[in-house]
Write a protein that holds these residues in place. Structure first.
Motif: not given
Lengths: 84, 161
Positions: A8, A80-84
């Motif tokens: 990313a 920092m992750m932003t999936g879902g």
């Protein structure tokens, strides 16, 4: 030698998807690794500057700052992750 | 009780909720509740042209499987299915499916909510927004509310189905 992967915004900032690096002996933990990577050049420093927002994974598992690298084969750095 | 069924998929293909539900409950006559959560790509009032989802192949599957097993253990589920799409998705496209199956509804509902809270903060997936007006694409910022949502799973004792 260890494979380092970037994802990313970190990947875009460094300008690489990954590379192999030789870790100095003093780099023992995930936090040591993040600091050492920042010192590798201006692009690394800029991409990893917000240390609290950068996550480290060791052999495809989330690492805490004090997680030892031991004989890691693959280390990843990402925001920092932003999936879902 | 039999081991829970855990099915995790990460890829570009769309998913079929009915087919996945049938697969999760096939051969069981003790499942009393299935909860399905589907997350879709929003247009944000017409501003968004597409979402581009990047992930860490291998770790994404491993991490989602770990979260699914934790949910299955904690709520004694009969099964969990998580399908997360990656690549380029447009408004209206389904992004993620979380299915939970249990004997009673409370466990399935709670576990589905737990799964989504953890997927958002622990699965190595990143969303980039592409805008309809051609302005430069932008990585989605994590929300403070997503981290706050995790706290309740540490404070509340789990429900048992």
């Amino acid at each position: 030698m260890v494979m380092v992967l970037y994802f990313a915004s970190v990947r875009e900032g460094i300008g690489l998807g990954g590379e192999t690096v030789a870790l100095p002996e003093a780099v023992v933990t995930a936090d040591d690794f993040l600091r050492w990577m920042r010192g590798r050049g201006p692009a690394y420093d800029a991409a990893l500057r917000e240390e609290l927002r950068i996550r480290v994974a060791v052999d495809k598992a989330h690492a805490a700052p004090d997680t030892p690298l031991r004989d890691a084969r693959e280390i990843a750095l990402f925001p920092m992750m932003t999936g879902g | 009780m039999a081991d829970p069924i855990i099915r995790v998929e990460v890829g570009t293909a769309p998913f079929d909720v009915a087919a996945e539900t049938a697969l999760l409950t096939a051969g069981s006559d003790d499942v009393g509740a299935v909860v399905s959560f589907v997350g879709l790509c929003r247009s944000e009032g017409g501003r968004l042209a597409a979402l581009e989802l990047e992930h860490y192949p291998g770790m994404t599957e491993a991490e989602i499987t770990r979260i699914a097993r934790e949910a299955a253990d904690r709520w004694r589920l009969a099964g969990v299915t998580v399908i997360h799409r990656v690549g380029r998705l447009v408004p209206g496209d389904p992004i993620v499916l979380a299915l939970t199956a249990s004997a009673h509804r409370a466990a399935a509902l709670e576990a589905a909510s737990f799964l989504m809270d953890y997927l958002k903060t622990s699965a190595p997936i990143w969303k980039k927004e592409h805008f309809a007006d051609g302005s430069p694409p932008r990585w989605v910022e994590p929300r403070a509310s997503d981290d706050a949502a995790l706290l309740r799973w540490r404070e509340e004792p789990p429900l048992r189905g």
